[in-house]
Structures are given as C-alpha cells and as structure tokens.
Design a protein around this motif. Structure first.
Motif, PDB file in Angstrom:
ATOM      1  N   GLY A   1     -20.608 -21.987  -5.915  1.00  0.00           N
ATOM      2  CA  GLY A   1     -20.648 -22.047  -7.375  1.00  0.00           C
ATOM      3  C   GLY A   1     -20.900 -20.682  -7.977  1.00  0.00           C
ATOM      4  N   PRO A   2     -21.957 -20.576  -8.711  1.00  0.00           N
ATOM      5  CA  PRO A   2     -22.189 -19.341  -9.458  1.00  0.00           C
ATOM      6  C   PRO A   2     -22.316 -18.110  -8.556  1.00  0.00           C
ATOM      7  CG  PRO A   2     -23.610 -21.087 -10.238  1.00  0.00           C
ATOM      8  CD  PRO A   2     -22.925 -21.609  -9.014  1.00  0.00           C
ATOM      9  N   LYS A   3     -23.035 -18.260  -7.439  1.00  0.00           N
ATOM     10  CA  LYS A   3     -23.235 -17.065  -6.620  1.00  0.00           C
ATOM     11  C   LYS A   3     -21.937 -16.598  -5.978  1.00  0.00           C
ATOM     12  CE  LYS A   3     -27.945 -16.984  -6.382  1.00  0.00           C
ATOM     13  NZ  LYS A   3     -28.913 -17.519  -5.464  1.00  0.00           N
ATOM     14  N   MET A   4     -21.043 -17.558  -5.788  1.00  0.00           N
ATOM     15  CA  MET A   4     -19.797 -17.166  -5.146  1.00  0.00           C
ATOM     16  C   MET A   4     -19.002 -16.256  -6.068  1.00  0.00           C
ATOM     17  SD  MET A   4     -16.283 -17.859  -4.726  1.00  0.00           S
ATOM     18  CE  MET A   4     -15.979 -19.348  -5.547  1.00  0.00           C
ATOM     19  N   VAL A   5     -19.057 -16.570  -7.357  1.00  0.00           N
ATOM     20  CA  VAL A   5     -18.341 -15.727  -8.314  1.00  0.00           C
ATOM     21  C   VAL A   5     -18.836 -14.293  -8.216  1.00  0.00           C
ATOM     22  CG1 VAL A   5     -17.993 -15.308 -10.750  1.00  0.00           C
ATOM     23  CG2 VAL A   5     -17.882 -17.611  -9.893  1.00  0.00           C
ATOM     24  N   ALA A   6     -20.173 -14.160  -8.227  1.00  0.00           N
ATOM     25  CA  ALA A   6     -20.724 -12.805  -8.160  1.00  0.00           C
ATOM     26  C   ALA A   6     -20.356 -12.132  -6.848  1.00  0.00           C
ATOM     27  CB  ALA A   6     -22.241 -12.870  -8.316  1.00  0.00           C
ATOM     28  N   SER A   7     -20.559 -12.856  -5.742  1.00  0.00           N
ATOM     29  CA  SER A   7     -20.344 -12.197  -4.449  1.00  0.00           C
ATOM     30  C   SER A   7     -18.873 -11.932  -4.189  1.00  0.00           C
ATOM     31  CB  SER A   7     -20.935 -13.048  -3.324  1.00  0.00           C
ATOM     32  OG  SER A   7     -20.331 -14.307  -3.316  1.00  0.00           O
ATOM     33  N   ALA A   8     -17.990 -12.703  -4.795  1.00  0.00           N
ATOM     34  CA  ALA A   8     -16.568 -12.431  -4.580  1.00  0.00           C
ATOM     35  C   ALA A   8     -16.097 -11.273  -5.424  1.00  0.00           C
ATOM     36  CB  ALA A   8     -15.753 -13.680  -4.907  1.00  0.00           C
TER      37      ALA A   8
ATOM     38  N   LEU B   1     -30.642 -38.172   4.754  1.00  0.00           N
ATOM     39  CA  LEU B   1     -29.390 -38.115   3.999  1.00  0.00           C
ATOM     40  C   LEU B   1     -29.632 -37.601   2.588  1.00  0.00           C
ATOM     41  CD1 LEU B   1     -26.400 -38.859   4.114  1.00  0.00           C
ATOM     42  CD2 LEU B   1     -26.994 -41.036   3.118  1.00  0.00           C
ATOM     43  N   GLY B   2     -30.730 -38.089   1.997  1.00  0.00           N
ATOM     44  CA  GLY B   2     -31.053 -37.626   0.654  1.00  0.00           C
ATOM     45  C   GLY B   2     -31.317 -36.136   0.634  1.00  0.00           C
ATOM     46  N   GLN B   3     -32.027 -35.681   1.641  1.00  0.00           N
ATOM     47  CA  GLN B   3     -32.303 -34.254   1.668  1.00  0.00           C
ATOM     48  C   GLN B   3     -31.024 -33.463   1.880  1.00  0.00           C
ATOM     49  OE1 GLN B   3     -34.314 -32.553   5.003  1.00  0.00           O
ATOM     50  NE2 GLN B   3     -35.470 -31.225   3.648  1.00  0.00           N
ATOM     51  N   LEU B   4     -30.168 -33.974   2.763  1.00  0.00           N
ATOM     52  CA  LEU B   4     -28.910 -33.270   3.002  1.00  0.00           C
ATOM     53  C   LEU B   4     -28.092 -33.188   1.733  1.00  0.00           C
ATOM     54  CD1 LEU B   4     -27.566 -34.543   6.410  1.00  0.00           C
ATOM     55  CD2 LEU B   4     -28.252 -32.263   5.815  1.00  0.00           C
ATOM     56  N   ILE B   5     -28.025 -34.324   1.042  1.00  0.00           N
ATOM     57  CA  ILE B   5     -27.201 -34.319  -0.159  1.00  0.00           C
ATOM     58  C   ILE B   5     -27.832 -33.440  -1.219  1.00  0.00           C
ATOM     59  CG2 ILE B   5     -26.338 -35.721  -2.028  1.00  0.00           C
ATOM     60  CD1 ILE B   5     -25.992 -37.966  -0.151  1.00  0.00           C
ATOM     61  N   ALA B   6     -29.109 -33.711  -1.520  1.00  0.00           N
ATOM     62  CA  ALA B   6     -29.704 -33.023  -2.665  1.00  0.00           C
ATOM     63  C   ALA B   6     -29.927 -31.557  -2.368  1.00  0.00           C
ATOM     64  CB  ALA B   6     -31.029 -33.679  -3.034  1.00  0.00           C
ATOM     65  N   ASN B   7     -30.554 -31.302  -1.238  1.00  0.00           N
ATOM     66  CA  ASN B   7     -30.929 -29.926  -0.999  1.00  0.00           C
ATOM     67  C   ASN B   7     -29.763 -29.119  -0.477  1.00  0.00           C
ATOM     68  OD1 ASN B   7     -32.586 -27.790  -0.899  1.00  0.00           O
ATOM     69  ND2 ASN B   7     -33.500 -28.283   1.062  1.00  0.00           N
ATOM     70  N   GLN B   8     -29.222 -29.544   0.649  1.00  0.00           N
ATOM     71  CA  GLN B   8     -28.227 -28.678   1.255  1.00  0.00           C
ATOM     72  C   GLN B   8     -26.911 -28.709   0.517  1.00  0.00           C
ATOM     73  OE1 GLN B   8     -27.723 -29.222   5.370  1.00  0.00           O
ATOM     74  NE2 GLN B   8     -29.812 -28.695   5.876  1.00  0.00           N
ATOM     75  N   THR B   9     -26.424 -29.909   0.237  1.00  0.00           N
ATOM     76  CA  THR B   9     -25.092 -29.961  -0.348  1.00  0.00           C
ATOM     77  C   THR B   9     -25.102 -29.450  -1.778  1.00  0.00           C
ATOM     78  OG1 THR B   9     -24.759 -31.908   0.986  1.00  0.00           O
ATOM     79  CG2 THR B   9     -23.105 -31.423  -0.660  1.00  0.00           C
ATOM     80  N   ILE B  10     -25.962 -30.038  -2.591  1.00  0.00           N
ATOM     81  CA  ILE B  10     -25.868 -29.700  -4.004  1.00  0.00           C
ATOM     82  C   ILE B  10     -26.531 -28.363  -4.290  1.00  0.00           C
ATOM     83  CG2 ILE B  10     -26.485 -30.435  -6.293  1.00  0.00           C
ATOM     84  CD1 ILE B  10     -26.142 -33.218  -5.465  1.00  0.00           C
ATOM     85  N   ASP B  11     -27.828 -28.267  -3.930  1.00  0.00           N
ATOM     86  CA  ASP B  11     -28.538 -27.046  -4.299  1.00  0.00           C
ATOM     87  C   ASP B  11     -27.999 -25.825  -3.592  1.00  0.00           C
ATOM     88  OD1 ASP B  11     -31.933 -28.182  -4.931  1.00  0.00           O
ATOM     89  OD2 ASP B  11     -30.154 -28.007  -6.147  1.00  0.00           O
ATOM     90  N   GLN B  12     -27.904 -25.935  -2.269  1.00  0.00           N
ATOM     91  CA  GLN B  12     -27.561 -24.708  -1.567  1.00  0.00           C
ATOM     92  C   GLN B  12     -26.079 -24.427  -1.558  1.00  0.00           C
ATOM     93  OE1 GLN B  12     -29.273 -24.961   2.259  1.00  0.00           O
ATOM     94  NE2 GLN B  12     -31.331 -24.504   1.554  1.00  0.00           N
ATOM     95  N   THR B  13     -25.280 -25.458  -1.428  1.00  0.00           N
ATOM     96  CA  THR B  13     -23.853 -25.179  -1.284  1.00  0.00           C
ATOM     97  C   THR B  13     -23.165 -25.119  -2.634  1.00  0.00           C
ATOM     98  OG1 THR B  13     -23.984 -26.387   0.772  1.00  0.00           O
ATOM     99  CG2 THR B  13     -21.805 -25.833  -0.027  1.00  0.00           C
ATOM    100  N   TRP B  14     -23.170 -26.237  -3.364  1.00  0.00           N
ATOM    101  CA  TRP B  14     -22.385 -26.243  -4.585  1.00  0.00           C
ATOM    102  C   TRP B  14     -22.940 -25.291  -5.619  1.00  0.00           C
ATOM    103  CZ3 TRP B  14     -17.825 -27.619  -3.992  1.00  0.00           C
ATOM    104  CH2 TRP B  14     -17.468 -28.728  -3.246  1.00  0.00           C
ATOM    105  N   LEU B  15     -24.264 -25.274  -5.735  1.00  0.00           N
ATOM    106  CA  LEU B  15     -24.804 -24.464  -6.815  1.00  0.00           C
ATOM    107  C   LEU B  15     -25.019 -23.022  -6.426  1.00  0.00           C
ATOM    108  CD1 LEU B  15     -27.310 -26.874  -8.502  1.00  0.00           C
ATOM    109  CD2 LEU B  15     -25.026 -26.265  -9.162  1.00  0.00           C
ATOM    110  N   GLU B  16     -25.007 -22.736  -5.138  1.00  0.00           N
ATOM    111  CA  GLU B  16     -25.207 -21.338  -4.767  1.00  0.00           C
ATOM    112  C   GLU B  16     -23.986 -20.757  -4.086  1.00  0.00           C
ATOM    113  OE1 GLU B  16     -28.691 -20.064  -2.888  1.00  0.00           O
ATOM    114  OE2 GLU B  16     -30.026 -21.023  -4.308  1.00  0.00           O
TER     115      GLU B  16
END
Lengths: 350, 612
Positions: B569-576, B551-566
């Motif tokens: 988040g910021p990457k979505m602005v660029a790619s959109a 669960l910790g890995q899902l939250i920290a890595n996948q949810t926050i790092d990969q989804t929200w922050l990439e």
C-alpha cells in the motif's frame, strides 16, 4: 547594467520572439531564435559570477546546437520538397529532426538535462525570462508544424511529465524545482498538441502566468532555497498566505486556475480514446504536486507558533514593483470560474 | 358446542395463566409480594399440575386432541405467523409429567438453596424456564417453538452460571450457550427452508405439503438442532460442564426437560422423517455413538453429578436411536419415564452433597446406607429404574426400545453399540451405589447427617412413586402409535436383561477389586480415555479457538496491517518511487557532454525508429 545596453538587449529579446512569431520562412524563424539566444546571453552573465557565466555558456552551447539542427533540418526539407514554408514540412525526417531540436530548445525530456543547471545559475529575474519568454518562440514553431508522428509526441510528453515529476523531488533549491516543474508542464503541453493546438496554447498561457508568479514571489522573499522560505511569514505574511495557493495552482489542484489546462487536456485525451495516457498523465501530476506541497510546507507550516526555523530577518522595504506579482498571483489563483472566457482566448488561435 | 375441547383448551390456558402470574407479581414495585415468592411459585406449579390432570384424563378417556389458534401475530400477504397451541398426545402427557417433576424439584429447592440470598430470583428463573419449556412443547408452529427453544437456552445459561463468582461456572454457562447456538443454526436452517419451500411454519401445513419435496436439508438442520440441544456426540461437552449449576438446575433442566427439547422437536416433526432413510440412519448411528461414548465416559468419573449427567447423555442417545428406528412414540415414552428417575437421582445426589457439606467426589463418600437410608434406597431404586429393571418405570420404555432395535432390519453396528451402552449403564449405576452407599464412610464426621426435613424427603418420595409406577401407568393407558413386533427369538427378547445382568456382574467383580491389589499398576490408557471424556473437550476447546485466533492474527496483523497497509500500500509507493527519483536527479552531472550525448542519441534513435 548600463540602461542603454539593457534596453538594447531587451528589445532584441522581444524582437527575436516577434520575428519568429511573424515568420513563414524557416530562415527567418531560425534568425529569430538566434536573436533570442544572443540577446539573453549577456543578461545571464551580467553579474559576472562564475556560476552565472557557466550557466550562460551551457545555455549558449545547447541553444546553438539546437538552432544548428533546425537549420540543417529546414535545409533538408528544402532539398526534399523544394520550399521553405514552415507549415509545409512533409517528409518525416526533417519533421523528426526539427521536433527533437525544438525539444532541446524548450527543455523537454529526455533532452531536459541542461535546464536545471542553467536556471540554477541565474538570478531569479533572468530565470523568469528564460522559463517564460524563451519558451514562446519554439512553441510557436512547434504548433505550426504540428508533427503527425503520434508516438514521438506522446512519448516526449509522457517522459517529460514523469522526468519532471521524479526529478524535482530530490531538490531543495527552488530554481531547480521550478526548472523541473517547467519540464513537467511542457510535457502536458506536448501530449495534447496533436489533437488540439489551442489547448496547448492554453496550457502554455497558464504556465507562463503561474511561473511568473512563482519567480516573482521568490524574488520578493529573496529566497532561493527551501530553508530560507521558512522565515517568509515574518517578512510578508500576505505573500506567505497566497503563495501556497499559487504553488498548488502550479500543481494543478482544483479550484485553482492551474487545474484548467490539466482538466481540459485529460478530457481531450479521453475523447481521443487515450485513456492510459490520460491516467499516466494524471498520476505523474501527483509527483510534481508533492514537491509543490513541500515548498508550501516550508512556507506555511513553519510559521509561528511552531518552532522558529531561523533568526527573524531584517524587514527592509522592498523596492520591487508589486503590480506584476499581484496580477500574476491573482490570475493564477482565480481564473477557474471564467474558464470558458480563458479558453476562448486561445481557441481562435489555430 | 364441543365441551370437551373447550374444557381441554381452557384448562391448558389456565395452566399458562397460573404459571405466569407469579412472574407478573415480581414486576410490581411492592417488595412484600416478592418475599414469599418461593412459596408462591411452588404453589403455582402444584396447582398447575393438578389443573393439567384434567386435560390428561379427558384425553385418556376420549382421545381428544385440540389445536388452538389464539392470535394472528404477523400476517402478511404470503406468510402467516399466529399463536397456535397444539394439545395432542405428546403435549398433554408431557405437561403433567413436567409439572409433577418441577413441583418436586421446587420443593427441594427451597431446602437446597435456603441459604442463598437471591433465592427469589432463582425461583423466578426456574419458573420462566418452565413457561418457556411448555411454550416449546405446546407449539404448533415453528416460530413459537423457536421462542420456547431460545427461552430454555437463555434460562439454561442464566441458571448454570448462577454462582457466577466461580470461573468454571461462567465457562460452563458460555459453553452451554455456544454449543446450543451451533444447534440453533440447524433449526434456523430448517425454518428458513420451510418458509421458502413450504410457505408456512404451521405444522399441519408442513406435514401435508412436505410429501412432494426432498426433505433432506431441513431434516439435517433439525438433526443438528437436536444434536446441540440434546447433547448428542459432537456437541455434547456442555452437558457435563452444566453440572456447575446448582443441583435443582441440573435436575430440572439437564435431566428432565431442557435436554429432551431436541428429541421432542424430532418427535413432533417425525412425520417428515418417515420417508427419508438417510436421516433415519443418521439419527440411529449418531444416537448409538452418543450413547456408547457417554456411557464409556461415565465409567470412570468421580463426581457424582457428572456420572448422572453422562447417564442423562447416554439416555438421550438412546432416545435418538429410537427416533432413528422411526419409533417416536417410544422415544416420547422414554422421555416421560426418564424424567422421573433422573430427577430423583439428581435430588438424591443433591441431598447427599448437602449432607456431606458440599462434597461431590464419590471417592470421599461411603456408608451412607446407614446414615441416609431413605435417600440411598431411592438412589438404588432410581438406578434400577435407569438400568431397566423389569416392571419399574424405565423397563417399559427401555425394553420396548431395545426390542424394537433387535427386531428391526437396520444397522447392526448401532444395535451392538446400544447393547454395550446398556451394559455400561448397569456398570456405572452399580459403581455409584457401591461408592456412595456401601462400605464404610470415607469422609470426616463434620456435619450432622439426617433425613428429618420433609421439604427434601417429600419430593424424593413423590418421584420414587413416579419412578416405580409411571411406566406402568403410561403404557397401560396410552396405546402405541406404531404396532410393536411382539414375536421374536427368546435370546432377542431377553437381550436387554441379559446384557444388563452381565454388566451388573462385571461391576460387582470390579467393585470387589477395590479392596485387593490385583496388579501393581492399573491399565491406564483406557482409563485415561474414559476419564478425560475421550479427550474431546481437551482437543476441540483448545484447537478451534486457537485456530481461529491464529487466523485472526494472520488476517488482521499480517495480511492487513503489514502487507496491505505497508508493503503493497502506501509504503510501496514510497519505496518504488525512491529509486526512480534518485536516478532521475543523478542524471545531472553538470557536464555538457551529458546533454549533447542525450540529444545525439535521442535524435539517432527517433530517426531510426520513425523514419527508417
């Protein structure tokens, strides 16, 4: 160019705008506009370069199409209402046609497509005239007719801001970047036009000052694309220091003076309960800010002790008069603290 | 002037002072005082025991109970926390018992740990534990009880992990802390509820004000606390793991004193549980489950200390059953008698382990009846007391409990399980005695095995006297608080004894099978279930951490790092924005046709929309 010819053309340029300013009859206004077009065409083509000639041709075609539409619209108005007064257009059809035609003249989106091409083909001085002086006369007309069609005005403004922002991001040629920047600024001016014409005038005034400074800077640095900006720190360190300020002022960053029109426009829009429009406007300012920042980056972040971007250029004495550059740059950086005074310049206008 | 109360209170304060003095002595920078700390500690505890006999006799003679308020600690406008001591039946009887057992264990420790370079610290830890336990037992308010509670928990951690170079010891200590902590949540819940709803933590006020409230929530919290501290099913794995600590620690903490703290809490607050059948049934069923489960696990263990540990756990379950029967007095009686024989069982085990050069596997012992006659006799006495042999110490408490269980109208399933656990008690006790002391030796004759040292023999002797007579002494002098039902059918009266004898006979039969090959392959399923402790630690200790880590890995890595922050988040602005940018600038084709077309279409469109 022959100084006599040059003086005639410049006087024609000035006279045309003045005639349009002073007119209350549509035909006289149209005449002023045509004089402007005709006077600037030789100025554009003076170097006889094919690219310049192409720019001149495109400009001519666009402006005459617009002027012809203005003539047609004013005739329609005369037919429908029986008078040629500029401020008394009542029927929506001529209003719409004149607005669209004037947008074509100015270079508002979605009718902006000609502007980057034309400005690219010109040298920096003529580009300066095109971007600043040539905007004054159509704006005078637009402010006078003050079309009461909110949907049209707002959508023109918003589309211009967005198109100006997105369009400018993919270019490295400075003149095209400045063309898109003018599209974006024109959008800002349009959006607030129906609520406060004095704010439009203020925005126009600030835009003229800042664009003047921009063009003159690039003329001093003799650079027309971003790569050649990289060695500007070697040519003129002081300009390299001040130019980013001026560019960020174009981007509308406080505490520089470019922030003033944007701030007041957003305030006016919020007062008029157009929160969404204000938000979109503010967000689109971010887009244009990015390409201004990119130009700043090329100017400043390439200075030593970073790796040298090119061979150190010849530092020859520049024959350019520095007064206009100095004045416009200082105005474009430092006017924010005296914003009430600046606002009062345009307030009694309308 | 009430001399009796004065003497009572001052003797109990003297006990505290006697116990605290050696600790304060260690704080002095003078190293000479710390050299003989083991003697000092043992003497202090012995002295404290004799001092504690004075209040005990006063209480037995006159029935005097006292409540002492010493100091107003934190007093606000709405809530008071004072230092108050309650010297009632439970604490007055428990303190001498605990001190007697501790005295014996400390004397034993000086022999068991005599090679240890940090022996002084060991004694200090044991003493601090004892002080914390006495604070817990004499507390009259929940705050003081909580201080004692946490104190014993911390000391348990430090003592289990005494040999911290061993990874298993560290794991076991951590396990103890974590499981105790889960129970602490219950205690804190109960304290918070009491503070909010009853506006006090003093027990007298709790008892008087609680009658109007629905007490299910705090009582559930208290049951959870007891589950954690007293190793009831669900939070029980820490107790067998706690055997990683030295034998004195197991003897003192994990058989006599600390693990009964949870039961003691429920005994103290039993007036709150009088009218709540839900909580009583919970205690009953939880206790029954614990006792039968841990007895099952004890049947196939091979480590002598683990068998005794599971036996402790089973007896704790029995105490919980007693509480579920609404008989706190009987539970307390069982606490006192259990302390004696369980401590003695541990000390005998410790003596055997040390004599066999630290061998703990009963499959490698044997024939010790010839080599260590006194120790194995005491082992037998302790086992007999544990199984409830008539008129030994355990009989008075255990038989009373089973009689109460049989004559009550409560859960029959709990009854069946408890009787089954009683049978199992006999089985594993016989197994221990059979493997350890009977037969021929199965170990290498390395070290000289003798019983010459009085430091180890005297404690075991004292505890043996206690295992034989303590039950008789306590029941003869203190009358029960609730009337026991004396008349019942003959089979019910004999139920405990019958079941124990059946277990004994079964165990004898099974023991005789060790020298025959009855089947080619043994029945492995049930054996594995029992040996692996019901697979409870295997599942829970891996499943819960793995789930949390995933669960910790899902939250920290996948949810926050990969989804929200990439991605969003910021990457979505660029790619959109990129497609919009390229389409806007690709609009410029350089042909006039484009410009005029756009002009034309815009004109037509706006005229159509706005005018027509």
């Amino acid at each position: 160019m022959n100084p006599y010819v040059l003086s005639i053309l410049l006087m024609g340029l000035g006279l045309g705008t003045t005639v349009t300013f002073a007119s209350s009859h549509w035909l006289l206004a149209w005449m002023g506009l045509e004089m402007n077009t005709l006077a600037i065409l030789p100025l554009m083509a003076q170097h006889h370069h094919p690219r310049a000639v192409e720019a001149a041709t495109k400009y001519f075609l666009i402006q005459s199409a617009a002027a012809a539409t203005i003539l047609f619209a004013s005739s329609t108005n005369a037919w429908l209402s029986g008078q040629w007064d500029i401020q008394h257009i009542t029927h929506p059809l001529p209003t719409v046609m004149i607005t669209i035609a004037l947008s074509l003249k100015l270079g508002l989106a979605p009718l902006h497509a000609w502007l980057p091409e034309v400005v690219q083909g010109l040298d920096l001085t003529t580009g300066l005239v095109l971007s600043t002086w040539q905007k004054l006369a159509p704006f005078a007309l637009l402010l006078q007719i003050s079309p009461e069609i909110p949907l049209l005005i707002t959508s023109l403004g918003l589309i211009s801001m967005l198109a100006g922002g997105w369009g400018g991001l993919n270019h490295t040629q400075l003149r095209k970047v400045l063309a898109y920047s003018s599209v974006a600024h024109l959008g800002w001016m349009m959006v607030v036009m129906q609520f406060s014409t004095s704010l439009t005038a203020l925005a126009l005034l600030m835009y003229v000052i800042m664009t003047t400074s921009a063009f003159l800077t690039f003329k001093l640095l003799k650079s027309t694309d971003m790569n050649s900006l990289a060695m500007s720190w070697a040519k003129t360190p002081s300009v390299t220091a001040l130019a980013p300020m001026m560019l960020l002022s174009l981007g509308g960053l406080p505490p520089l003076s470019g922030f003033l029109p944007k701030w007041l426009i957003i305030q006016e829009l919020t007062k008029q309960e157009l929160g969404l429009v204000a938000t979109v406007a503010a967000l689109s300012a971010l887009l244009s800010l990015f390409f201004y920042l990119r130009v700043c980056y090329c100017l400043t972040f390439t200075s030593s002790p970073n790796n040298l971007a090119g061979v150190a250029p010849w530092r020859l004495e520049s024959k350019q008069i520095s007064l206009p550059l100095a004045t416009s740059t200082s105005l474009s950086i430092l006017l924010l603290p005296i914003s009430p005074a600046i606002l009062s310049l345009t307030l009694p206008l309308f | 002037m009430h001399f009796t109360t004065l003497i009572l209170s001052s003797s109990l304060m003297t006990i505290f002072l006697i116990l605290v003095l050696p600790i304060l002595g260690t704080l002095s920078p003078n190293p000479a005082g710390s050299l003989c700390i083991k003697e000092g500690v043992k003497t202090a505890v012995k002295l404290a025991f004799f001092v504690s006999l004075l209040p005990l006799f006063i209480f037995l003679n006159e029935g005097v109970e006292a409540i002492m308020t010493n100091w107003e600690w934190m007093n606000t406008l709405m809530f008071n926390i004072n230092i108050t001591f309650k010297f009632d039946l439970y604490s007055i009887v428990f303190i001498p018992v605990a001190l007697y057992v501790t005295w014996s264990i400390l004397e034993f420790t000086s022999w068991y740990m005599h090679n240890d370079p940090n022996m002084n610290r060991f004694f200090k830890y044991l003493l601090i534990f004892l002080i914390a336990m006495i604070v817990l037992v004499t507390a009259n308010n929940m705050f003081q009880l909580f201080i004692g509670w946490e104190g014993v928990g911390i000391m348990s951690f430090l003592l289990i992990g005494w040999w911290f170079g061993r990874a298993d010891a560290n794991t076991a200590a951590l396990q103890a802390v974590v499981y105790n902590r889960v129970g602490d949540i219950g205690l804190i819940l109960a304290m918070a509820w009491m503070a909010v709803n009853l506006n006090s933590w003093e027990m007298q006020q709790l008892f008087s004000m609680a009658t109007n409230h629905d007490l299910t929530i705090p009582l559930l919290g208290l049951v959870l606390a007891a589950t954690g501290k007293s190793a009831q099913f669900g939070l029980h794995p820490w107790l067998p793991s706690a055997m990683e600590g030295p034998t004195p620690v197991s003897a003192l903490l994990h058989s006599s004193t600390m693990v009964v703290a949870g039961i003691f809490l429920l005994i103290r607050l039993s007036p709150l549980m009088d009218n709540n059948p839900l909580i009583l049934s919970t205690c009953l069923c939880l206790g029954a489950l614990t006792t039968v489960f841990t007895a099952t696990c004890a049947l196939t263990q091979n480590d002598i200390k683990k068998i005794v540990a599971f036996s402790t756990s089973s007896q704790l379950g029995l105490m919980m059953v007693t509480i579920g029967l609404n008989q706190p007095h009987l539970a307390f009686l069982h606490i006192c008698t259990h302390a004696f024989f369980k401590a003695m069982l541990f000390l005998c085990s410790g003596s055997i382990i040390h004599s066999l050069n630290d061998e703990q596997d009963i499959r490698k012992m044997g024939g010790l009846h010839q080599l260590l006659p006194f120790t194995s006799s005491c082992l037998t006495v302790g086992s007999l007391a544990l199984t409830g042999t008539p008129f030994l110490a355990g009989f008075f408490s255990k038989d009373a409990i089973i009689e109460a269980l049989n004559t009550s109208y409560l859960n029959a399933w709990a009854l069946v399980l408890t009787l089954l656990a009683t049978a199992f008690t006999a089985i594993y006790s016989l197994r221990v005695v059979f493997f350890v002391s009977m037969g021929y030796p199965r170990f290498n004759p390395i070290s000289p095995i003798n019983e010459n040292n009085p430091t180890v023999m005297n404690p075991i002797k004292r505890l043996a006297w206690g295992s034989i007579f303590a039950g008789l002494l306590i029941t003869a002098n203190i009358s029960p608080l609730k009337t026991p039902i004396m008349t019942m059918p003959f089979t019910l009266k004999m139920a405990a004894l019958t079941v124990t004898i059946i277990g004994l006979l079964t165990a004898l039969e099974l023991a005789s099978l060790t020298s025959q090959q009855f089947k080619i392959k043994p029945l492995s399923t049930t054996h594995h279930f029992s040996n692996m402790l019901g697979f409870y630690p295997s599942v829970i200790h891996r499943l819960a951490p793995k789930t949390n880590l995933i669960l910790g890995q899902l939250i920290a890595n996948q949810t926050i790092d990969q989804t929200w922050l990439e991605k969003t988040g910021p990457k979505m602005v660029a790619s959109a924005n990129l497609p919009l940018i390229s389409s806007t600038s690709n609009l410029q084709q350089g042909v006039i046709k484009t410009y005029f077309l756009m002009f034309f279409f815009t004109m037509i469109l706006t005229i159509l929309i706005l005018v027509v």
